[in-house]
Scaffold this active site. Sequence first.
Site, PDB file in Angstrom:
ATOM      1  CG  HIS A 128      -7.386  -0.334   8.499  1.00  0.00           C
ATOM      2  ND1 HIS A 128      -7.949   0.451   7.499  1.00  0.00           N
ATOM      3  CD2 HIS A 128      -6.175   0.218   8.768  1.00  0.00           C
ATOM      4  CE1 HIS A 128      -7.108   1.430   7.203  1.00  0.00           C
ATOM      5  NE2 HIS A 128      -6.037   1.318   7.956  1.00  0.00           N
ATOM      6  CG  ASP A 205      -7.066  -6.186   5.967  1.00  0.00           C
ATOM      7  OD1 ASP A 205      -5.973  -6.310   5.391  1.00  0.00           O
ATOM      8  OD2 ASP A 205      -7.406  -5.145   6.577  1.00  0.00           O
ATOM      9  CE  LYS A 231      -0.650  -1.484   5.536  1.00  0.00           C
ATOM     10  NZ  LYS A 231      -0.199  -0.265   6.229  1.00  0.00           N
TER      11      LYS A 231
END
Length: 411
Positions: A128, A205, A231
Amino acid sequence: MNAAHSAPIDWTAVRADFPVLTREVHGKPLIYFDSANTGQKPASVIEAVDDFYRNHNANVSRAVHALGSEATEAYEGARAKLARFLNVRVEELVLCSGTTFAINLVAYSWALPRLRAGDAIVLTRMEHHANIVPWQLVAQRTGATIKVAEIDARGQLDLNQLYSLLTPEVKLLALTHVSNVLGTVNPVREICREARKRGIATLVDGSQAAPHRPLDIAAIGCDFYAVTGHKMSGPTGTGALWARREHLDAMPPFIGGGEMIKEVRFEGTVFADGPRKFEAGTPNIAGFVGLGAAVDYLSALGMAHIDAREQALLAYANEALSQVPGLRIFGQAQEKAAVISFLVEGAHAHDLATLLDLEGVAIRSGHHCAHPLMQHFGVPATCRASLAFYNTHDEIDAFVAALNKVRKLLA
């Protein structure tokens, strides 16, 4: 860690815990397939935030009155819950706004003071932007370079090529646990072990891992691990960085202000110990109260059950989508989360997503904050359907029916 359940879970009852899933969009029942973007919130999380503001609102660690004590207890209680959820020590967990902040904290407080010209950072093709751009900024300021680990045709890391990059000048390997585009689950425990053998620090991550699978950060063996609360069915603006205590002790503060100090004089300041050294200012107290409630909710279901449920949904969706003419799925890793990026021949991703929205289906289209991965596949964008435990097989059927309908409109 999460306790096992003896009785089967009633997933229909679980779905009823999420108020937004009862609404309609454009006159159609909402089918929310964008959980990799943000997870929906159960009523218990919404109620926890509401209760904080109605009954306990005060600043933390600053007042001895009843509300101040209650707010502090709730905020630190959330830290403790998250630490247990991740299997880490509470004194090594920095609360912050999310993974983006957490990675920047490591970039500026750990990497920037250490890296020099000639040093290198290894990233992967599937990262990302939040795990690319901070390292580029640090590299520009230090003269360090960035090396990229590539992926194979199935969207899996080429481990031999990755390990060949781990040469003596490499000081950090930063990689995602689960790809937000491909769903690929990387073997982070093995990778971190290989990096550690070579004296290379590792950052993982965990944005797409923490909401969907059992986590044991201690067993992974990394140096840093970042998670995002929204999330995980928690509020936005919440998250955490776990770091080894020796790193927290050695790292200078990233942001200065109140609450991250022991003593301030104009001649100089003595900073608090980590993690509070990195938590300047008033935090998102109500958000973290909500995140604590989200952790309770996920833990009560059991992350192993959530993982199994989502794997069953993924298998069903893959089979259903295989019947759609001209559909291409990006990423077919052997171990994969419930994320399906796809294109349909002759249709632009944004057109597909726009028309699907009119059918009540919420998916994401675009580059998914992963330009280098899109460049690898030679496409400007994909559609992404990301599933969660609160989705259903019936929703998948309706999604595929809607997809076939709009595909014909775009033909």
